[in-house]
Write a protein that holds these residues in place. Structure first.
Motif, short mmCIF file in Angstrom:
data_model
loop_
_atom_site.label_atom_id
_atom_site.label_comp_id
_atom_site.label_asym_id
_atom_site.label_seq_id
_atom_site.Cartn_x
_atom_site.Cartn_y
_atom_site.Cartn_z
N ASN A 123 0.62 -1.12 0.15
CA ASN A 123 -0.01 -0.14 0.08
C ASN A 123 0.78 1.24 -0.04
OD1 ASN A 123 -2.61 -1.62 0.71
ND2 ASN A 123 -1.45 -2.06 2.30
N SER A 124 2.05 1.21 0.15
CA SER A 124 3.00 2.26 0.29
C SER A 124 4.56 1.84 0.07
CB SER A 124 2.94 2.94 1.54
OG SER A 124 3.58 1.98 2.52
N GLY A 125 5.28 3.11 0.00
CA GLY A 125 6.78 2.70 -0.13
C GLY A 125 7.19 2.12 0.85
N ALA A 126 7.03 2.38 2.15
CA ALA A 126 7.74 1.95 3.22
C ALA A 126 7.15 0.46 3.48
CB ALA A 126 7.20 2.76 4.44
N GLU A 127 6.12 0.09 2.91
CA GLU A 127 5.57 -1.32 3.02
C GLU A 127 6.29 -2.05 2.14
OE1 GLU A 127 1.30 -2.29 3.61
OE2 GLU A 127 1.04 -0.18 3.50
N SER B 110 20.36 8.10 3.15
CA SER B 110 19.27 7.19 2.45
C SER B 110 18.02 7.67 2.92
CB SER B 110 19.50 5.83 2.44
OG SER B 110 19.49 5.21 3.93
N PHE B 111 16.91 7.29 2.25
CA PHE B 111 15.49 7.42 2.71
C PHE B 111 14.75 6.37 2.41
CE2 PHE B 111 11.08 8.43 3.07
CZ PHE B 111 10.96 8.78 4.46
N HIS B 112 14.07 5.32 3.26
CA HIS B 112 13.36 4.32 2.87
C HIS B 112 12.15 4.12 3.40
CE1 HIS B 112 16.96 2.76 0.54
NE2 HIS B 112 17.61 2.85 1.93
N GLY B 113 11.94 5.17 4.28
CA GLY B 113 10.37 5.28 4.70
C GLY B 113 10.41 5.25 6.45
N ILE C 19 19.96 0.16 -1.79
CA ILE C 19 20.73 1.42 -2.15
C ILE C 19 19.53 2.20 -2.91
CG2 ILE C 19 22.05 2.59 -3.83
CD1 ILE C 19 24.35 0.07 -3.38
N GLU C 20 19.56 3.42 -2.93
CA GLU C 20 18.76 4.15 -3.83
C GLU C 20 19.60 4.67 -5.13
OE1 GLU C 20 16.31 7.45 -1.62
OE2 GLU C 20 17.98 6.84 -0.49
N CYS C 21 19.20 4.29 -6.26
CA CYS C 21 20.03 4.55 -7.53
C CYS C 21 20.32 6.02 -7.71
CB CYS C 21 19.61 4.01 -8.68
SG CYS C 21 19.72 2.21 -8.86
N PHE D 150 17.47 -2.71 -4.68
CA PHE D 150 17.37 -1.31 -4.99
C PHE D 150 16.16 -0.59 -4.74
CE2 PHE D 150 20.56 -1.88 -9.05
CZ PHE D 150 21.46 -1.60 -7.97
N ASP D 151 16.01 0.50 -3.98
CA ASP D 151 14.71 1.16 -3.59
C ASP D 151 14.23 2.09 -4.80
OD1 ASP D 151 12.64 2.67 -2.69
OD2 ASP D 151 13.65 2.69 -0.62
N GLU D 152 13.73 1.85 -5.70
CA GLU D 152 13.09 2.60 -6.56
C GLU D 152 11.67 3.36 -6.49
OE1 GLU D 152 14.21 2.97 -10.24
OE2 GLU D 152 16.44 1.69 -9.76
N VAL D 153 11.45 3.64 -5.21
CA VAL D 153 10.09 4.23 -4.84
C VAL D 153 10.07 5.57 -5.51
CG1 VAL D 153 8.93 5.19 -3.00
CG2 VAL D 153 9.72 2.74 -2.82
N GLN D 154 11.25 6.38 -5.42
CA GLN D 154 11.24 7.68 -5.98
C GLN D 154 11.89 7.79 -7.37
OE1 GLN D 154 12.52 12.41 -4.40
NE2 GLN D 154 11.71 10.64 -2.74
N CYS D 155 13.26 7.16 -7.55
CA CYS D 155 13.65 7.26 -8.73
C CYS D 155 12.94 6.41 -10.09
CB CYS D 155 15.50 7.10 -8.56
SG CYS D 155 15.61 5.46 -7.78
N ALA E 8 7.05 2.44 -5.74
CA ALA E 8 5.68 3.04 -5.22
C ALA E 8 5.60 4.47 -5.93
CB ALA E 8 5.91 3.24 -3.73
N LYS E 9 5.32 5.48 -5.16
CA LYS E 9 5.26 6.90 -5.56
C LYS E 9 4.33 6.82 -7.03
CE LYS E 9 8.09 9.59 -2.48
NZ LYS E 9 8.77 8.78 -1.87
N ALA E 10 4.84 7.08 -7.80
CA ALA E 10 4.25 7.25 -9.32
C ALA E 10 3.85 5.80 -9.89
CB ALA E 10 5.48 7.86 -10.39
C1 LIG Z 1 9.04 8.07 -0.17
C2 LIG Z 1 10.09 6.95 -0.33
C3 LIG Z 1 9.83 5.83 0.55
C4 LIG Z 1 8.63 5.65 1.48
O1 LIG Z 1 7.53 5.78 0.57
P1 LIG Z 1 6.29 5.86 1.53
O2 LIG Z 1 5.24 5.71 0.21
O3 LIG Z 1 6.05 7.34 1.87
O4 LIG Z 1 5.97 4.97 2.63
C5 LIG Z 1 10.79 4.76 0.51
N1 LIG Z 1 11.96 5.05 -0.17
C6 LIG Z 1 12.04 6.09 -1.07
C7 LIG Z 1 13.26 6.06 -2.04
C8 LIG Z 1 11.25 7.02 -1.05
O5 LIG Z 1 11.58 8.20 -1.68
#
Ligand SMILES: *Cc1c(COP(=O)(O)O)cnc(C)c1O
Length: 402
Positions: free
Chosen positions: A105-109, A139-142, A191-193, A224-229, A253-255
C-alpha cells in the motif's frame, strides 16, 4: 476568501496530528501541471505530490479507468485472485524484467517486504538470527520500523529506540565504505540509485557495478529502492536499467499508482523460490482491484504516451536551465540529479526561495535544508520549464536581495 483558507488550516491544526510543517495552502483540484487552492489561486507544480503524479493531474483516460473499476469491485482480499492484480503484475514484470511481484500500500511497506524477503533468504541458508543489512548514509526508505532502521538519517531514528534490522551504514559512491561494513552476517545491501530525500544524489555506475559484483561473490542480496527514482523519472523505467545493473529485489511506489496509494516489491525467481512462502507475509489491502486498476492503467499510459522517451528528450532542457542558474548565481554550488529528478544545491537554506516561489504560484519541495528538488510531472514540456525558470529567477533575486 483568503480567510476561508486560513480558517480551514486552523481547523486542520486542531484535528490532525502535527507531524508535518505544511505549506499554508489547502489544495482543491489539479489539471495537467497545475494545482488550484480553495481560494482559486493557481500553482505550477514542480513537486507533483513528491514524485507521485507522473502523468499530471486529471488525466482523463486514467480517471475513467478508475471510475470503471469502482463500479465493478473495489476490494476482494488476497484470499482471491482479481483481474486488475493479475494484469498489473504481468505488466510490471514486463517493464522491470523482474520475476515475482508483491503489491503493497506504500513505499515503506514495499521496503518492509524487501527486507523480510532478504532476511528470510539468509535465514534459510544458515538459520541465523542476527543478519545485517547495509544501507547508505543520507538514504531514505520510509517511516515504518523496518524501513526506518535502514534510513540513513540518525535524527529520524533516534527517538524510536532499538531498530529491528541490524543496519550498518556505508556511503554512496564510496565502495571502500561498503567493503568495510560487510561481514559474514550481511544479508543485503539496500541502495537508492538516486537518493531522493537525502539530497538528489545519484549513485555512480562504477560504484553500483562494484557493489553488484561484491553481492554476487558473497551471495548478498542487492536491493534497489526505486520508490522515488523509478517509474520513468530518470528516463528509463527504473533507474538501474540505464546501467544494466540488476538488483535481486527492488521496490516501487510513488508514481506507480499516480495518486492511488500503492507500492510493490519485486524479486528474481531465485529470491522468489528461496524467501517468502505462504504465511510469511501478507496485507489486507495490498494488490486490491482498485489499486491494481490504477497500476495497470498507469503502465498502459506510460507506453501510449511514450513517457520514458519524453523524459529523455525533455530532461536535457531542464538540466541546461539549472546549469544556467548555477552559472548565474554564486549562492548555487551545484546541480545534480538524473532525468527529471534534479537538485540545486545552495550555500544556504532554501526555505525562503521556496516560500517566495509559492507566493508567485510555483511549488517546489526541498531535499534537505539547502537543496531545491525538481520533481515535475513526467509530461512536463519546455514551456512549463521556462515558466518555472522565470519565477525561480525572481524568487532567488528577491531572496538574496538583488
Ligand atoms: C518516499 C520514499 C519511501 C517511502 O514511501 P512511502 O510511500 O512514503 O511510505 C521509500 N523509499 C524512497 C526512496 C522514497 O523516496
Amino acid at each position: 476568501m483568503a480567510d476561508k483558507m486560513k480558517a480551514m488550516i486552523e481547523q486542520a491544526e486542531q484535528d490532525l496530528l502535527h507531524t508535518y510543517n505544511r505549506y499554508q495552502v489547502v489544495l482543491e483540484s489539479g489539471q495537467g501541471m497545475y494545482l488550484q487552492d480553495v481560494n482559486g489561486k493557481k500553482y505550477l507544480d514542480f513537486m507533483c505530490g513528491i514524485g507521485v503524479f507522473a502523468l499530471g493531474y486529471g488525466n482523463k483516460a486514467f480517471n475513467d479507468a478508475l471510475k470503471a473499476q469502482i463500479d465493478k469491485i473495489l476490494h476482494t482480499s488476497n484470499y482471491f485472485y482479481n483481474t486488475p492484480a493479475i494484469e498489473a503484475a504481468h505488466k510490471l514484470k514486463a517493464v522491470s524484467g523482474m520475476d515475482r511481484v508483491f503489491f503493497t500500500n506504500s513505499g515503506a511497506e514495499a521496503v518492509e517486504g524487501a527486507l523480510k524477503a532478504a532476511v528470510k533468504y539468509a535465514w534459510l541458508k544458515d538459520k541465523g538470527q542476527d543478519h545485517e543489512i547495509i544501507a547508505m548514509e543520507n538514504s531514505f526508505h520510509g517511516r515504518t520500523y523496518g524501513a526506518l532502521s535502514v534510513t540513513g538519517t540518525s535524527h529520524y531514528r533516534e527517538p524510536f529506540g532499538q531498530m529491528p534490522c541490524g543496519a550498518r551504514f556505508a556511503r554512496v559512491n564510496d565502495f571502500d565504505s561498503v567493503l568495510s561494513a560487510v561481514n559474514d552476517k550481511t544479508c543485503a545491501i539496500i541502495i537508492e540509485c538516486v537518493q531522493g530525500e537525502g539530497g538528489v544524489m545519484p549513485a555512480q555506475e562504477e560504484f553500483l557495478k562494484k557493489v553488484r559484483a561484491l553481492c554476487d561473490e558473497r551471495d548478498i542480496l542487492l536491493i534497489f529502492d526505486e520508490v522515488q527514482c523509478g517509474m520513468g523519472r530518470t528516463g528509463d523505467m527504473f533507474a538501474w536499467q540505464t546501467y544494466g545493473i540488476k538488483p535481486d529485489i527492488m521496490t516501487c511506489a510513488k508514481a506507480l499508482g499516480c495518486g492511488v496509494p500503492v507500492g510493490a516489491f519485486l524479486m528474481t525467481e531465485k529470491v522468489g523460490q528461496n524467501s517468502l512462502k505462504a504465511g510469511d507475509h501478507g496485507t489486507t489491502y495490498g494488490g486490491n482491484p482498485f489499486a491494481c486498476a490504477a497500476v495497470s492503467k498507469v503502465l498502459d499510459l506510460y507506453e501510449e504516451l511514450r513517457i520514458t522517451e519524453h523524459v529523455r528528450s525533455t530532461a536535457p532542457y531542464l538540466t541546461q536551465k539549472l546549469e544556467d542558474f548555477k552559472a548565474r548565481y554564486d549562492c548555487i554550488k551545484e546541480r545534480r540529479g538524473r532525468g527529471l529528478m534534479q537538485g540545486l544545491v545552495f550555500d544556504r537554506p532554501v526555505s525562503g526561495v521556496i516560500a517566495r516561489a509559492m507566493e508567485k504560484g510555483l511549488i517546489f519541495i526541498n531535499a534537505g535544508p539547502n537543496i531545491i528538488r525538481f520533481l515535475p510531472a513526467l509530461i512536463v514540456t519546455k514551456k512549463e520549464i521556462d515558466e518555472m525558470a522565470a519565477i525561480l529567477d525572481e524568487a532567488i533575486r528577491e531572496e538574496i536581495g538583488l
